[in-house]
Write an enzyme that holds these catalytic residues in place. Structure first.
Site, PDB file in Angstrom:
ATOM      1  N   ALA A  65       0.872  -1.168   0.000  1.00  0.00           N
ATOM      2  CA  ALA A  65       0.000   0.000   0.000  1.00  0.00           C
ATOM      3  C   ALA A  65       0.911   1.221   0.000  1.00  0.00           C
ATOM      4  CB  ALA A  65      -0.886  -0.016   1.238  1.00  0.00           C
ATOM      5  N   GLY A 108       0.556  -4.821   0.865  1.00  0.00           N
ATOM      6  CA  GLY A 108      -0.722  -4.823   0.148  1.00  0.00           C
ATOM      7  C   GLY A 108      -0.623  -5.464  -1.222  1.00  0.00           C
ATOM      8  N   GLU A 111      -0.957  -9.044  -0.584  1.00  0.00           N
ATOM      9  CA  GLU A 111      -2.358  -9.277  -0.190  1.00  0.00           C
ATOM     10  C   GLU A 111      -3.282  -9.251  -1.409  1.00  0.00           C
ATOM     11  OE1 GLU A 111      -1.794  -6.134   2.777  1.00  0.00           O
ATOM     12  OE2 GLU A 111      -2.682  -7.485   4.241  1.00  0.00           O
ATOM     13  N   GLU A 131       5.057  -4.964   6.733  1.00  0.00           N
ATOM     14  CA  GLU A 131       4.388  -3.881   7.464  1.00  0.00           C
ATOM     15  C   GLU A 131       4.957  -3.675   8.864  1.00  0.00           C
ATOM     16  OE1 GLU A 131       2.887  -6.253   5.687  1.00  0.00           O
ATOM     17  OE2 GLU A 131       1.170  -5.435   4.583  1.00  0.00           O
TER      18      GLU A 131
HETATM   19  N1  CAA Z   1       4.581   3.181  -0.952  1.00  0.00           N
HETATM   20  C1  CAA Z   1       4.953   4.348  -1.528  1.00  0.00           C
HETATM   21  N2  CAA Z   1       6.062   4.468  -2.295  1.00  0.00           N
HETATM   22  C2  CAA Z   1       6.826   3.370  -2.452  1.00  0.00           C
HETATM   23  C3  CAA Z   1       6.492   2.129  -1.885  1.00  0.00           C
HETATM   24  C4  CAA Z   1       5.305   2.050  -1.090  1.00  0.00           C
HETATM   25  N3  CAA Z   1       4.880   0.918  -0.541  1.00  0.00           N
HETATM   26  N4  CAA Z   1       7.452   1.228  -2.199  1.00  0.00           N
HETATM   27  C5  CAA Z   1       8.349   1.891  -2.971  1.00  0.00           C
HETATM   28  N5  CAA Z   1       7.965   3.179  -3.128  1.00  0.00           N
HETATM   29  C6  CAA Z   1       8.657   4.231  -3.880  1.00  0.00           C
HETATM   30  C7  CAA Z   1       9.912   4.710  -3.153  1.00  0.00           C
HETATM   31  O1  CAA Z   1       9.585   5.649  -2.164  1.00  0.00           O
HETATM   32  C8  CAA Z   1      10.703   5.284  -4.300  1.00  0.00           C
HETATM   33  O2  CAA Z   1      10.178   6.548  -4.612  1.00  0.00           O
HETATM   34  P1  CAA Z   1      11.182   7.828  -4.763  1.00  0.00           P
HETATM   35  O3  CAA Z   1      12.035   7.472  -5.949  1.00  0.00           O
HETATM   36  O4  CAA Z   1      10.249   8.963  -5.008  1.00  0.00           O
HETATM   37  O5  CAA Z   1      11.966   7.905  -3.508  1.00  0.00           O
HETATM   38  C9  CAA Z   1      10.351   4.358  -5.461  1.00  0.00           C
HETATM   39  O6  CAA Z   1       9.130   3.707  -5.108  1.00  0.00           O
HETATM   40  C10 CAA Z   1      11.401   3.282  -5.696  1.00  0.00           C
HETATM   41  O7  CAA Z   1      11.613   2.610  -4.482  1.00  0.00           O
HETATM   42  P2  CAA Z   1      13.056   2.397  -3.832  1.00  0.00           P
HETATM   43  O8  CAA Z   1      13.985   3.497  -4.229  1.00  0.00           O
HETATM   44  O9  CAA Z   1      12.875   2.141  -2.363  1.00  0.00           O
HETATM   45  O10 CAA Z   1      13.491   1.044  -4.589  1.00  0.00           O
HETATM   46  P3  CAA Z   1      14.526  -0.046  -4.093  1.00  0.00           P
HETATM   47  O11 CAA Z   1      14.760  -0.936  -5.261  1.00  0.00           O
HETATM   48  O12 CAA Z   1      15.707   0.578  -3.441  1.00  0.00           O
HETATM   49  O13 CAA Z   1      13.744  -0.868  -2.936  1.00  0.00           O
HETATM   50  C11 CAA Z   1      11.832  -2.003  -1.982  1.00  0.00           C
HETATM   51  C12 CAA Z   1      12.614  -1.621  -3.270  1.00  0.00           C
HETATM   52  C13 CAA Z   1      12.681  -2.927  -1.116  1.00  0.00           C
HETATM   53  C14 CAA Z   1      10.550  -2.704  -2.412  1.00  0.00           C
HETATM   54  C15 CAA Z   1      11.513  -0.696  -1.199  1.00  0.00           C
HETATM   55  O14 CAA Z   1      10.943   0.252  -2.079  1.00  0.00           O
HETATM   56  C16 CAA Z   1      10.561  -0.896  -0.062  1.00  0.00           C
HETATM   57  O15 CAA Z   1      10.946  -1.386   0.983  1.00  0.00           O
HETATM   58  N6  CAA Z   1       9.272  -0.489  -0.246  1.00  0.00           N
HETATM   59  C17 CAA Z   1       8.274  -0.540   0.800  1.00  0.00           C
HETATM   60  C18 CAA Z   1       7.773  -1.949   1.032  1.00  0.00           C
HETATM   61  C19 CAA Z   1       6.763  -1.977   2.152  1.00  0.00           C
HETATM   62  O16 CAA Z   1       7.078  -1.662   3.283  1.00  0.00           O
HETATM   63  N7  CAA Z   1       5.511  -2.363   1.837  1.00  0.00           N
HETATM   64  C20 CAA Z   1       4.438  -2.405   2.798  1.00  0.00           C
HETATM   65  C21 CAA Z   1       3.606  -1.174   2.711  1.00  0.00           C
HETATM   66  S1  CAA Z   1       2.413  -1.042   4.006  1.00  0.00           S
HETATM   67  C22 CAA Z   1       1.102  -1.964   3.509  1.00  0.00           C
HETATM   68  O17 CAA Z   1       1.082  -2.562   2.460  1.00  0.00           O
HETATM   69  C23 CAA Z   1      -0.049  -1.957   4.502  1.00  0.00           C
HETATM   70  C24 CAA Z   1      -1.219  -2.816   4.212  1.00  0.00           C
HETATM   71  O18 CAA Z   1      -1.171  -4.027   4.299  1.00  0.00           O
HETATM   72  C25 CAA Z   1      -2.493  -2.160   3.925  1.00  0.00           C
END
Ligand code: CAA
Length: 257
Positions: A65, A108, A111, A131
């Site tokens: 998400a 998400g 999911e 998360e």
């Molecule tokens: N939400 C918003 N933006 C996201 C995102 C997310 N879940 N995942 C990645 N992005 C964005 C980053 O912020 C980045 O944007 P900018 O260039 O503007 O900074 C862009 O996508 C590229 O991401 P990275 O530079 O981080 O790419 P990477 O290759 O270095 O890493 C990754 C990849 C390991 C997937 C890393 O992006 C990451 O850890 N993302 C978050 C994963 C996460 O925590 N997901 C759970 C979300 S909470 C949820 O889903 C709740 C629920 O159940 C309802």
């Protein structure tokens, strides 16, 4: 209908929806989920469509998400709007939905993939529920669906640590139906979707409904449900056609709707 966060195309009786927020690794925000819901509902109602594929990019199916959208929200915000209550968009579909997953499939995103009827994974796929590392927990069914797919021990470890699973481990533990080379993912997904879409649509839909019942009921109730649905199939033209075609050693010509 022009969407901004998804791309839609049809190939024969198969609809392909591609999640498309490349700058955010296809993170699911309100707009994307709304557009996905609308596209899925349209295809679900469309007699010309027999199966749907949801896919992402080579790098990410969806990285969760949208954290930036969620970050400023308070408890009262999410409680009052019942945030994520209607994000079960793929689970609500009555036609088969296949997730074709390459790259990150997290939070998400995982999911959403688990809401689909099955997951076909590229060898590059990485699944996880990270998360907990953000100070929250899965909120679109992750704690429940992942546990049903891979069992308590692995689901608990993944939800409590945020550890990712690679495609091979995901297949071994029952999260995905099959792993294919990344270059073949879409071709394979389209192939399996068009096989399903060529079959009797009522038989396909009733089979899907009945398999899903296994997650909601006891074994004896599920078997009774199965038998009643099985009986009702004898009222369809496709049952006559399928069995006659077998006897006549020809391909069945199903009505498909
Ligand atoms: N939400 C918003 N933006 C996201 C995102 C997310 N879940 N995942 C990645 N992005 C964005 C980053 O912020 C980045 O944007 P900018 O260039 O503007 O900074 C862009 O996508 C590229 O991401 P990275 O530079 O981080 O790419 P990477 O290759 O270095 O890493 C990754 C990849 C390991 C997937 C890393 O992006 C990451 O850890 N993302 C978050 C994963 C996460 O925590 N997901 C759970 C979300 S909470 C949820 O889903 C709740 C629920 O159940 C309802």
């Amino acid at each position: 209908m022009a969407y901004e966060t998804i791309l839609c195309e049809t190939k024969g009786r198969v609809a392909i929806i591609t999640l498309s927020r490349p700058d955010a690794l296809n993170a699911l925000n309100t707009q994307l989920v709304g557009e996905l819901a609308e596209a899925l509902t349209g295809y679900d109602r469309d007699d010309a469509i027999g199966a749907i594929v949801i896919t992402g990019s080579e790098k990410a199916f969806a990285a969760g998400a949208d954290i930036k959208e969620m970050a400023p929200k308070s408890f009262m915000d999410v409680y009052r709007e019942d945030f994520a209550a209607n994000w079960d968009v793929a689970a609500r579909c009555r036609k088969p939905v296949i997730a074709a997953v390459a790259g990150y499939c997290l939070g998400g995103g995982c999911e959403l993939a688990m809401q689909c009827d099955f997951i076909l994974a590229a060898d590059t796929a990485k699944f996880g529920q990270p998360e907990i590392t953000l100070g929250i927990m899965p909120g679109i069914g992750g704690t429940q669906r992942l546990t049903r797919f891979v069992g308590k021990s692995k689901a608990m470890e993944m939800c409590l640590t945020g550890r990712m699973m690679d495609a091979e481990e995901a297949e071994r533990s029952g999260l995905v139906s099959r792993v294919v080379p990344a270059a073949d993912l879409l071709t394979e997904a389209e192939k399996v979707a068009s096989k399903i879409a060529s079959l009797s649509l009522p038989a396909v839909m009733m089979t899907k409904e009945t398999v899903n019942r296994a997650y909601e009921t006891t074994l004896s109730e599920g078997i009774l449900f199965e038998r009643r649905v099985f009986h009702s199939m004898f009222a369809t033209e496709d049952q006559k056609e399928g069995m006659e075609a077998f006897s006549e050693k020809r391909k069945p010509n199903f009505k498909n709707r």
